[in-house]
Design a protein around this motif. Structure first.
Motif, PDB file in Angstrom:
ATOM      1  N   GLU A  47      -2.556  42.632  41.543  1.00 20.03           N
ATOM      2  CA  GLU A  47      -1.744  41.444  41.286  1.00 20.03           C
ATOM      3  C   GLU A  47      -2.601  40.223  40.988  1.00 20.03           C
ATOM      4  N   SER A  48      -3.586  39.955  41.840  1.00 14.47           N
ATOM      5  CA  SER A  48      -4.393  38.739  41.686  1.00 14.47           C
ATOM      6  C   SER A  48      -5.536  38.897  40.688  1.00 14.47           C
ATOM      7  N   GLU A  49      -5.899  40.144  40.368  1.00 13.56           N
ATOM      8  CA  GLU A  49      -7.038  40.447  39.496  1.00 13.56           C
ATOM      9  C   GLU A  49      -8.380  40.084  40.133  1.00 13.56           C
ATOM     10  N   GLU A  50      -8.378  39.760  41.431  1.00 11.80           N
ATOM     11  CA  GLU A  50      -9.611  39.390  42.126  1.00 11.80           C
ATOM     12  C   GLU A  50     -10.307  40.641  42.663  1.00 11.80           C
ATOM     13  N   ILE A  60     -18.466  50.679  52.050  1.00 19.19           N
ATOM     14  CA  ILE A  60     -17.598  49.712  51.380  1.00 19.19           C
ATOM     15  C   ILE A  60     -18.171  48.312  51.578  1.00 19.19           C
ATOM     16  N   TYR A  61     -18.352  47.586  50.476  1.00 17.03           N
ATOM     17  CA  TYR A  61     -18.789  46.196  50.508  1.00 17.03           C
ATOM     18  C   TYR A  61     -17.590  45.335  50.085  1.00 17.03           C
ATOM     19  N   TYR A  62     -17.249  44.341  50.903  1.00 15.74           N
ATOM     20  CA  TYR A  62     -16.156  43.440  50.544  1.00 15.74           C
ATOM     21  C   TYR A  62     -16.694  42.258  49.756  1.00 15.74           C
ATOM     22  N   SER A  63     -15.812  41.661  48.942  1.00 13.66           N
ATOM     23  CA  SER A  63     -16.238  40.520  48.117  1.00 13.66           C
ATOM     24  C   SER A  63     -16.510  39.284  48.966  1.00 13.66           C
ATOM     25  N   ASP A  64     -15.918  39.201  50.145  1.00 10.80           N
ATOM     26  CA  ASP A  64     -16.206  38.103  51.073  1.00 10.80           C
ATOM     27  C   ASP A  64     -17.627  38.268  51.593  1.00 10.80           C
ATOM     28  N   LYS A 113      -9.477  50.256  39.408  1.00 10.01           N
ATOM     29  CA  LYS A 113     -10.929  50.221  39.220  1.00 10.01           C
ATOM     30  C   LYS A 113     -11.287  49.236  38.113  1.00 10.01           C
ATOM     31  N   SER A 114     -12.305  48.424  38.367  1.00 13.03           N
ATOM     32  CA  SER A 114     -12.736  47.414  37.404  1.00 13.03           C
ATOM     33  C   SER A 114     -13.520  48.049  36.267  1.00 13.03           C
ATOM     34  N   GLU A 115     -13.284  47.506  35.084  1.00  9.24           N
ATOM     35  CA  GLU A 115     -14.081  47.885  33.909  1.00  9.24           C
ATOM     36  C   GLU A 115     -14.788  46.662  33.324  1.00  9.24           C
ATOM     37  N   ASP A 116     -14.831  45.587  34.121  1.00  9.09           N
ATOM     38  CA  ASP A 116     -15.440  44.327  33.688  1.00  9.09           C
ATOM     39  C   ASP A 116     -16.740  44.122  34.465  1.00  9.09           C
ATOM     40  N   ASP A 117     -17.877  44.081  33.775  1.00  7.68           N
ATOM     41  CA  ASP A 117     -19.175  43.934  34.432  1.00  7.68           C
ATOM     42  C   ASP A 117     -19.292  42.652  35.243  1.00  7.68           C
ATOM     43  N   ASP A 119     -17.314  41.400  37.281  1.00 14.28           N
ATOM     44  CA  ASP A 119     -16.804  41.550  38.651  1.00 14.28           C
ATOM     45  C   ASP A 119     -17.900  41.906  39.641  1.00 14.28           C
ATOM     46  N   SER A 120     -19.004  42.459  39.135  1.00 14.66           N
ATOM     47  CA  SER A 120     -20.109  42.819  40.032  1.00 14.66           C
ATOM     48  C   SER A 120     -20.755  41.591  40.658  1.00 14.66           C
ATOM     49  N   LEU A 121     -20.568  40.398  40.051  1.00 16.38           N
ATOM     50  CA  LEU A 121     -21.156  39.170  40.588  1.00 16.38           C
ATOM     51  C   LEU A 121     -20.549  38.800  41.941  1.00 16.38           C
ATOM     52  N   SER A 122     -19.367  39.337  42.246  1.00 15.95           N
ATOM     53  CA  SER A 122     -18.726  39.052  43.528  1.00 15.95           C
ATOM     54  C   SER A 122     -19.415  39.745  44.691  1.00 15.95           C
ATOM     55  N   PHE A 123     -20.376  40.620  44.395  1.00 11.91           N
ATOM     56  CA  PHE A 123     -21.000  41.420  45.451  1.00 11.91           C
ATOM     57  C   PHE A 123     -22.515  41.231  45.518  1.00 11.91           C
ATOM     58  N   VAL A 124     -23.001  40.103  44.978  1.00 17.35           N
ATOM     59  CA  VAL A 124     -24.419  39.775  45.074  1.00 17.35           C
ATOM     60  C   VAL A 124     -24.604  38.716  46.146  1.00 17.35           C
ATOM     61  N   ASN A 125     -25.883  38.479  46.521  1.00 16.50           N
ATOM     62  CA  ASN A 125     -26.216  37.492  47.556  1.00 16.50           C
ATOM     63  C   ASN A 125     -25.451  37.773  48.850  1.00 16.50           C
ATOM     64  N   ARG A 126     -25.690  38.959  49.405  1.00 21.38           N
ATOM     65  CA  ARG A 126     -24.953  39.398  50.582  1.00 21.38           C
ATOM     66  C   ARG A 126     -25.518  38.864  51.898  1.00 21.38           C
ATOM     67  N   SER A 127     -26.428  37.879  51.845  1.00 18.45           N
ATOM     68  CA  SER A 127     -27.108  37.427  53.063  1.00 18.45           C
ATOM     69  C   SER A 127     -26.429  36.230  53.733  1.00 18.45           C
ATOM     70  N   THR A 128     -25.229  35.841  53.255  1.00 17.43           N
ATOM     71  CA  THR A 128     -24.564  34.681  53.824  1.00 17.43           C
ATOM     72  C   THR A 128     -24.137  34.949  55.267  1.00 17.43           C
ATOM     73  N   VAL A 129     -24.660  34.165  56.178  1.00 17.86           N
ATOM     74  CA  VAL A 129     -24.275  34.254  57.584  1.00 17.86           C
ATOM     75  C   VAL A 129     -24.085  32.833  58.092  1.00 17.86           C
ATOM     76  N   ILE A 130     -22.993  32.599  58.816  1.00 17.36           N
ATOM     77  CA  ILE A 130     -22.702  31.245  59.300  1.00 17.36           C
ATOM     78  C   ILE A 130     -23.443  30.980  60.603  1.00 17.36           C
ATOM     79  N   PRO A 131     -24.395  30.043  60.616  1.00 15.29           N
ATOM     80  CA  PRO A 131     -25.071  29.717  61.887  1.00 15.29           C
ATOM     81  C   PRO A 131     -24.276  28.692  62.679  1.00 15.29           C
TER      82      PRO A 131
END
Length: 265
Positions: A47-50, A60-64, A113-117, A119-131
């Motif tokens: 629905e959201s295309e996100e 499984i890696y989430y986009s968040d 399933k995504s066919e748009d390259d 969308d892979s940008l949503s899963f980079v920089n996975r080191s975000t941690v809230i201090p």
């Protein structure tokens, strides 16, 4: 006042597959490797295309970016995820490009399933941690008791120790968010003489705080309260990240350097 009851109750309601008997039951069953292979790739909400999740191997890696990766299995018609909690989702429909399943609040999650390259940008920089703290914080209290002058210090030290907190999306998906814990250092001096000096971690409170709460909480604060005939009184706060839920613990350092820990009545 202790306030861990609410989150524990919520966890019991939502963790439908967390009992040891159920874990044992489905761990004995054979995994559907063909279904796992079909799930590989990036999946977006119909629905959201996100982008929602990226599946690679058995992870499984989430986009968040705040959410930790989790492992999974597909057994018969059910998706099992293994994070802080073991969670199961009934699969309604699966093909190479479609994946529909029921969330824990009985919403139907429809993914394609995504066919748009891009969308892979949503899963980079996975080191975000809230201090909670980003640098060492020092508090110095000067007190007098029985005609003697003392200094009671608190140092709040950010650490690299990760705390996993289970959260649930509005659609009923279980996710593990990652935070950094803190290490407290308290010390007491009479002039130049050290009466006490020690690091304090949340693991030291395991006798006064329930294990389930301790696991998902952060040692978020420490304050010097007072000095009396029993010694130097401190109070530590154990909080659940991004919530109003907290638990207070009392610490007393005696004049001969002994530490006593107790719950707040």
């Amino acid at each position: 006042m202790t306030k861990y009851v609410a989150i524990s109750f919520i966890a019991i309601l939502l963790s439908a597959c967390s009992s040891s008997s159920k874990k044992s039951e489905f761990s004995q069953q054979k995994e559907d490797l063909n279904a796992k292979e079909l799930l590989q790739g990036i999946w977006v909400d119909d629905e959201s295309e996100e982008p929602l999740m990226y599946v690679k191997g058995d992870t499984i890696y989430y986009s968040d970016a705040q959410s930790a990766p989790i492992t999974f299995k597909i057994i018969q018609d059910t998706l099992y995820t293994y994070g802080n909690d073991t969670t199961c989702y009934k699969i309604d429909k699966q093909s190479e490009y479609i994946f529909w399943f029921h969330s824990m609040v009985d919403n139907t999650i429809r993914l394609r399933k995504s066919e748009d390259d891009i969308d892979s940008l949503s899963f980079v920089n996975r080191s975000t941690v809230i201090p909670i703290y980003t640098e060492v914080t020092k508090r110095d209290s000067v007190v007098n008791y029985d005609g003697i002058r003392y200094r009671a210090y608190v140092y709040i030290n950010p650490s690299q120790m990760k705390v996993m907190k289970t959260t649930y999306s509005v659609d009923g998906l279980s996710m593990d968010n990652v935070y950094y814990d803190n290490v407290m250092h308290i010390c007491v001096y009479e002039g130049k003489k050290s009466l006490f000096a020690s690091d304090i971690t949340k693991q030291m409170f395991d006798n006064v705080v329930p294990a389930d709460y301790l696991k998902q909480s952060i040692l978020s604060d420490m304050h010097f309260i007072k000095v009396d005939r029993n010694g130097f009184h401190y109070q530590a706060a154990l909080s659940i990240p991004e919530s109003v839920i907290y638990n207070m613990v009392n610490l007393i350092v005696s004049f001969d350097g002994k530490l006593t820990i107790s719950s707040v009545k």
